[in-house]
Design a protein around this motif. Structure first.
Motif, PDB file in Angstrom:
ATOM      1  N   UNK A 124       0.760  -1.218  -0.026  1.00  0.00           N
ATOM      2  CA  UNK A 124      -0.020   0.158  -0.131  1.00  0.00           C
ATOM      3  C   UNK A 124       0.908   1.095  -0.019  1.00  0.00           C
ATOM      4  N   UNK A 125       1.333   1.620  -1.075  1.00  0.00           N
ATOM      5  CA  UNK A 125       1.962   2.858  -1.356  1.00  0.00           C
ATOM      6  C   UNK A 125       1.306   4.376  -0.864  1.00  0.00           C
ATOM      7  N   UNK A 126       0.243   4.094  -0.581  1.00  0.00           N
ATOM      8  CA  UNK A 126      -0.698   5.246  -0.244  1.00  0.00           C
ATOM      9  C   UNK A 126      -0.595   5.551   1.414  1.00  0.00           C
ATOM     10  N   UNK A 127       0.206   4.645   1.884  1.00  0.00           N
ATOM     11  CA  UNK A 127       0.239   4.844   3.707  1.00  0.00           C
ATOM     12  C   UNK A 127       0.752   6.039   3.918  1.00  0.00           C
ATOM     13  N   UNK A 128       1.743   6.582   3.247  1.00  0.00           N
ATOM     14  CA  UNK A 128       2.155   7.767   3.503  1.00  0.00           C
ATOM     15  C   UNK A 128       1.167   8.833   3.525  1.00  0.00           C
ATOM     16  N   UNK A 129       0.315   8.904   2.251  1.00  0.00           N
ATOM     17  CA  UNK A 129      -0.804  10.008   2.347  1.00  0.00           C
ATOM     18  C   UNK A 129      -1.867   9.718   3.335  1.00  0.00           C
ATOM     19  N   UNK A 130      -2.020   8.515   4.108  1.00  0.00           N
ATOM     20  CA  UNK A 130      -2.984   8.439   4.826  1.00  0.00           C
ATOM     21  C   UNK A 130      -2.323   9.127   6.267  1.00  0.00           C
ATOM     22  N   UNK A 131      -0.962   9.097   6.468  1.00  0.00           N
ATOM     23  CA  UNK A 131      -0.238   9.632   7.681  1.00  0.00           C
ATOM     24  C   UNK A 131      -0.609  11.223   7.322  1.00  0.00           C
ATOM     25  N   UNK A 132      -0.461  11.641   6.250  1.00  0.00           N
ATOM     26  CA  UNK A 132      -0.515  13.075   5.667  1.00  0.00           C
ATOM     27  C   UNK A 132      -2.082  13.549   6.163  1.00  0.00           C
ATOM     28  N   UNK A 133      -3.028  12.598   5.773  1.00  0.00           N
ATOM     29  CA  UNK A 133      -4.468  12.968   6.127  1.00  0.00           C
ATOM     30  C   UNK A 133      -4.616  13.225   7.636  1.00  0.00           C
ATOM     31  N   UNK A 134      -4.159  11.880   8.558  1.00  0.00           N
ATOM     32  CA  UNK A 134      -4.289  12.022   9.906  1.00  0.00           C
ATOM     33  C   UNK A 134      -3.551  13.456  10.529  1.00  0.00           C
ATOM     34  N   UNK A 135      -2.392  13.765   9.770  1.00  0.00           N
ATOM     35  CA  UNK A 135      -1.816  15.049  10.254  1.00  0.00           C
ATOM     36  C   UNK A 135      -2.677  16.172  10.202  1.00  0.00           C
ATOM     37  N   UNK A 185      -6.251  22.024   1.335  1.00  0.00           N
ATOM     38  CA  UNK A 185      -5.602  22.497   2.550  1.00  0.00           C
ATOM     39  C   UNK A 185      -4.187  23.281   2.198  1.00  0.00           C
ATOM     40  N   UNK A 186      -4.116  23.599   0.975  1.00  0.00           N
ATOM     41  CA  UNK A 186      -3.110  24.400  -0.046  1.00  0.00           C
ATOM     42  C   UNK A 186      -1.646  23.837   0.481  1.00  0.00           C
ATOM     43  N   UNK A 187      -0.651  24.133  -0.315  1.00  0.00           N
ATOM     44  CA  UNK A 187       0.580  23.527  -0.239  1.00  0.00           C
ATOM     45  C   UNK A 187       1.363  24.024   0.932  1.00  0.00           C
ATOM     46  N   UNK A 188       0.920  24.701   1.902  1.00  0.00           N
ATOM     47  CA  UNK A 188       1.757  25.317   2.951  1.00  0.00           C
ATOM     48  C   UNK A 188       1.982  24.227   3.924  1.00  0.00           C
ATOM     49  N   UNK A 189       3.142  24.393   4.507  1.00  0.00           N
ATOM     50  CA  UNK A 189       3.491  23.401   5.592  1.00  0.00           C
ATOM     51  C   UNK A 189       2.765  23.898   6.655  1.00  0.00           C
ATOM     52  N   UNK A 190       2.161  22.796   7.523  1.00  0.00           N
ATOM     53  CA  UNK A 190       1.498  22.972   8.767  1.00  0.00           C
ATOM     54  C   UNK A 190       2.189  22.281   9.924  1.00  0.00           C
ATOM     55  N   UNK A 191       2.030  22.956  11.079  1.00  0.00           N
ATOM     56  CA  UNK A 191       2.788  22.015  12.320  1.00  0.00           C
ATOM     57  C   UNK A 191       1.912  22.664  13.586  1.00  0.00           C
ATOM     58  N   UNK A 192       2.101  22.023  14.515  1.00  0.00           N
ATOM     59  CA  UNK A 192       1.007  22.299  15.610  1.00  0.00           C
ATOM     60  C   UNK A 192       2.092  22.716  16.807  1.00  0.00           C
ATOM     61  N   UNK A 193       1.911  23.854  17.384  1.00  0.00           N
ATOM     62  CA  UNK A 193       2.767  24.525  18.465  1.00  0.00           C
ATOM     63  C   UNK A 193       1.720  24.524  19.578  1.00  0.00           C
ATOM     64  N   UNK A 194       1.923  23.543  20.549  1.00  0.00           N
ATOM     65  CA  UNK A 194       1.012  23.552  21.605  1.00  0.00           C
ATOM     66  C   UNK A 194       1.943  24.580  22.965  1.00  0.00           C
ATOM     67  N   UNK A 237       5.884  18.340  11.433  1.00  0.00           N
ATOM     68  CA  UNK A 237       5.170  19.262  10.320  1.00  0.00           C
ATOM     69  C   UNK A 237       4.821  18.378   9.102  1.00  0.00           C
ATOM     70  N   UNK A 238       3.837  18.954   8.393  1.00  0.00           N
ATOM     71  CA  UNK A 238       3.146  18.081   7.326  1.00  0.00           C
ATOM     72  C   UNK A 238       2.814  19.108   6.243  1.00  0.00           C
ATOM     73  N   UNK A 239       2.863  18.684   4.911  1.00  0.00           N
ATOM     74  CA  UNK A 239       2.536  19.011   3.669  1.00  0.00           C
ATOM     75  C   UNK A 239       1.757  18.176   2.925  1.00  0.00           C
ATOM     76  N   UNK A 240       1.073  18.535   1.870  1.00  0.00           N
ATOM     77  CA  UNK A 240       0.316  17.456   1.150  1.00  0.00           C
ATOM     78  C   UNK A 240       1.144  16.505   0.431  1.00  0.00           C
TER      79      UNK A 240
END
Lengths: 293, 240, 303
Positions: free
Chosen positions: A38-49, A120-129, A218-221
């Protein structure tokens, strides 16, 4: 370079390696049981992010708590994908099945990426708690709290998974289907249903991994392929025999990358794993993804 | 109990079974004999729900279970009481004896009475009780065959189908396996058996069929076939 | 060939030859160029992955090497561009021959992911070694003619399609098909799988490299790592599968469809074309392995 810096590098390698391990366990579960790559596994991670990102930014839900949302969401995504797409591959056998699963999931990863860029746009997203900047310092070594909590959660989840596969009847049925699908069918096990469950479990693991990735990194599409390749490298190194074996190989890759980036510069970090991957792949082309030993 | 009518089975373009008809009555032991490649295993796999059929019909308890457009999967048939012990045993090799037996009782009704059935299996095969924590693939061929039959028993079969249970086993073990088959039958289980060891199998059989090149080539009671000169010549090593 | 088809071919050739004059607008000529580039890319990928059945997920490495070498020979050393492109193709083929023997120890999906790793590795290496934007020298920009790019692309397309057609009539293509269908059976009947796979790889990497050179000739400026991007592999794969894997006409249909769809959606929903393409690709892999070409043919027969 002094000893402390090296140790610090290794510690960070260990942390990131634990995530490689989780990514790889999801991949190897699906490959070991369903013989599907399943080479879409990385995209599933991306989605979860993104799930974690949005519940954090919209509702202020703590990123670690958001795992409780991303895991079930991805579990359902897994069920859905099996129903819509992967079920049709189960009819094939052997090489044709692996190759078609590879192609189909390749197409799937393309769709997920394109949708993510659109919405979600191509911007990188990260969470700062609020606690993101804090860390524990042990003998000069910095251990950020976020990474420690991540590691703790990872250990918990994979121990739970190990227990589930080894001790429960459902887990045993999954292992039986992995070992001999026809024999499992003859024992009264509905193979389709357990394949579906396996894919959903794998997707749920990618849910965990993706949420932890957006907390620490951090996550990008288009980030999927990076994590996919790390996962594949680990699976190739460890085989599909045991969860803890795969997890250790993940840690190993994290450490090797860390060492290589201190020795040869940060860019070598991406290359060293791929070199290992190709070498192992070419040295044991038959035993690949096989049982350990 | 089981009625096979003009069965046809094919793998892609290769036809393995052309036209096979036979039936099994409640309480019988029915034996199929024939040379390698005659289509015996394909017939059994189709009945048990591993291989769709391309022609004919299979009825079980007076209801159709297989037609060219109707396919009942193996796991559904297990809960209806059809259990196949596959050629080559097909155990879960990396799992323990207990785990294999536990998985044999996977269907809901079998799981309910799991412990009781397990006691029966261990009574019949004390060896399995001794080795219940051993990995299946580290056992001898005879023990593996006992486990395969034991696992099938865990599924509470009404119709037990066995494919070559004596293949590759030592004579003493073969005798044990055949004794077990006879005993299971006496307890009320209906048996459909494919065997290379035609002499022993026919001695046990209520009725038997000879299969050649995907077709039925002869039938009769076990005793009648044992005395049939053609059968003797082809399957019983010539002279008795 | 009957009279009717003859007229059609002559007409098509005339239209293609006069296209820059007919279209007049640069953006349209550029679209025509992109269609041709994708035909070449798809067909070069098809030679290994379609004809010989070895799904290659690292084709971008050949495309990239061809582009870099061509660019260097043409823009820096001022060689004629056609010669530079040929040498670029040869460089890609030389690289392919070095990696071919070890990677062909892998079969099927393992070869695919091995090549994927190789392609990604090349991408990472180039991003590291050549991090800067590469812009053409001023004198080359001054003389830049899009029509010229179009004609070079047209010539290359004709060569690649002509060569593929010719190849499929040669006995060696039977060997390639045998390896594609069943490697072990091919070996048993006296076909040497490694030799045939290396042959297909050599052609595929050579034409892939030349196509990269064409792209390098077209771009005024680019980042060297961009020609090693996985998108080149992905596009080749999508175009070929959707058009029709293992056929000469497949990549042509696929490219037209690919560029048309991209243009159609670019204004409304930027990445929607990839969603449609991805979905179509999945459907084709699962249900219509012959691609659009096969579907059209069926439709025609059904009529």
């Amino acid at each position: 370079m002094n000893f402390e810096t090296l140790l610090q590098t290794l510690v960070f390698g260990f942390f990131v390696g634990s995530l490689y391990g989780v990514a790889a366990i999801g991949l190897s579960l699906v490959f070991g049981v369903m013989k599907i790559l399943n080479v879409a596994h990385g995209e599933l991670m991306m989605l979860a992010g993104y799930v974690s990102y949005f519940v954090f930014s919209l509702f202020g839900i703590d990123p670690f708590v958001s795992i409780l949302i991303s895991i079930p969401v991805l579990f359902c995504v897994g069920l859905l994908l099996d129903r819509l797409v992967y079920r049709r591959i189960h009819l094939l056998t052997g090489e044709a099945k692996i190759k078609n699963s590879l192609l189909v999931s390749f197409g799937l990863s393309l769709i997920l990426q394109a949708l993510a860029i659109q919405f979600f746009t191509a911007d990188e997203r990260a969470i700062q708690a609020s606690y993101s900047g804090y860390s524990l310092t042990l003998g000069g070594i910095i251990l950020p709290y976020t990474r420690l909590i991540s590691l703790f959660i990872i250990f918990g989840v994979i121990s739970l998974l190990h227990w589930f596969l080894q001790r429960t009847i459902t887990g045993k049925a999954i292992r039986a289907a992995a070992e001999d699908a026809e024999a499992a069918n003859l024992a009264g096990i509905n193979i389709q249903r357990f394949y579906m469950l396996t894919l959903a479990l794998s997707a749920a693991l990618s849910g965990l991994a993706g949420s932890l990735v957006i907390i620490g990194y951090g996550i990008t599409p288009t980030v999927g392929v990076v994590w996919l390749l790390r996962g594949l490298i680990v699976v190739v190194l460890a085989g599909t025999g045991s969860i803890f074996g795969t997890f250790s190989a993940g840690i190993l890759l994290g450490l090797v990358e860390a060492i290589s980036s201190t020795l040869f510069g940060a860019a070598s970090r991406e290359i060293v794993g791929l070199v290992m991957f190709l070498v192992v792949l070419v040295l044991r082309p038959q035993g690949l993804f096989g049982k350990k030993g | 109990m089981l009625e096979v009518k003009n069965l046809g089975v094919a793998y892609g373009d290769v036809r393995a079974v052309w036209d096979i008809s036979f039936h099994v009555n409640v309480g019988e032991i029915v034996v199929l004999i024939g040379p390698n490649g005659a289509g015996k295993t394909s017939t059994l796999r189709s009945i048990a729900g591993l291989q769709p059929i391309v022609a004919g019909q299979v009825d079980y308890l007076n209801k159709p279970i297989h037609q060219p457009k109707l396919f009942t999967h193996a796991h559904e048939l297990v809960s209806q009481g059809i259990v196949l012990v596959h050629e080559g045993r097909r155990l879960f090799g990396s799992m323990s004896v207990s785990e294999n037996l536990e998985l044999g009782a996977f269907s809901p009704q079998a799981r309910k009475v799991k412990n009781r059935t397990l006691t029966q299996v261990f009574e019949m095969f004390p060896r399995l009780a001794e080795r219940k924590d051993q990995r299946a693939n580290t056992m001898s061929g005879g023990e593996q065959q006992m486990l395969a039959i034991g696992r099938a028993m865990m599924g509470l079969p009404k119709l037990l189908i066995l494919d070559e249970p004596s293949l590759g086993l030592a004579p003493l073990v073969v005798k044990l396996i055949f004794d077990v088959i006879r005993e299971l039958n006496q307890q009320g289980m209906t048996i459909l058996l494919v065997e290379q060891n035609a002499k022993r199998a026919l001695a046990l059989a209520s009725r038997a069929y000879v299969i050649e090149q995907g077709r039925i080539a002869g039938t009769g009671t076990g005793a009648a076939l044992l005395n049939d000169p053609n059968v003797q010549h082809s399957y019983l090593g010539g002279v008795l | 060939m009957n009279k009717y088809r003859m007229i059609l071919v002559v007409l098509l050739a005339a239209v293609l030859a006069l296209l820059p004059m007919l279209l007049r607008r640069d953006d349209l000529i550029n679209l025509a160029f992109m269609v041709l580039l994708y035909i070449c890319l798809g067909q070069s990928w098809n030679m290994l992955s379609g004809f010989a059945g070895q799904t290659n997920l690292g084709h971008s490495a050949f495309f990239g090497i061809g582009a870099l070498v061509t660019r260097w020979l043409w823009a820096t050393l001022e060689l004629p561009v056609m010669l530079a492109m040929i040498l670029g193709g040869l460089a890609a083929a030389a690289f392919a021959m070095v990696i071919g023997v070890p990677t062909f120890r892998l079969r099927g999906a393992y070869f695919a992911i091995g090549m994927l790793a190789l392609g990604e590795m090349m991408h990472a290496v180039i991003a590291q070694v050549l991090p800067f934007n590469d812009t053409l020298p001023v004198q080359l920009i001054a003389g830049y003619s899009l029509a010229m790019r179009y004609y070079v692309a047209l010539i290359l397309t004709i060569i690649i399609l002509g060569f593929s057609t010719w190849l499929l009539r040669k006995p060696i293509s039977l060997g390639l098909f045998a390896v594609r269908e069943d490697e072990d059976a091919a070996r048993a009947s006296g076909v040497n799988p490694l030799y045939h796979k290396l042959f297909a790889l050599a052609l595929s990497s050579f034409f892939g490299g030349v196509t990269g050179g064409l792209y390098a000739y077209h771009q005024v400026s680019y980042y060297p790592q961009s020609v090693f991007g996985g998108n080149w592999t992905l596009d080749a794969l999508l175009i070929t599968y959707i058009g029709g894997l293992g056929t000469v006409i497949g990549p042509v249909v696929g490219s037209l469809f690919f560029v048309a769809l991209r243009e159609l959606f670019s204004s409304i929903f930027a990445s929607f074309n990839l969603v449609v393409f991805g979905a179509l690709f999945i459907v084709i892999v699962l249900a219509f392995p012959g691609g659009l070409v096969e579907l059209l043919r069926k439709f025609q027969r059904g009529r």
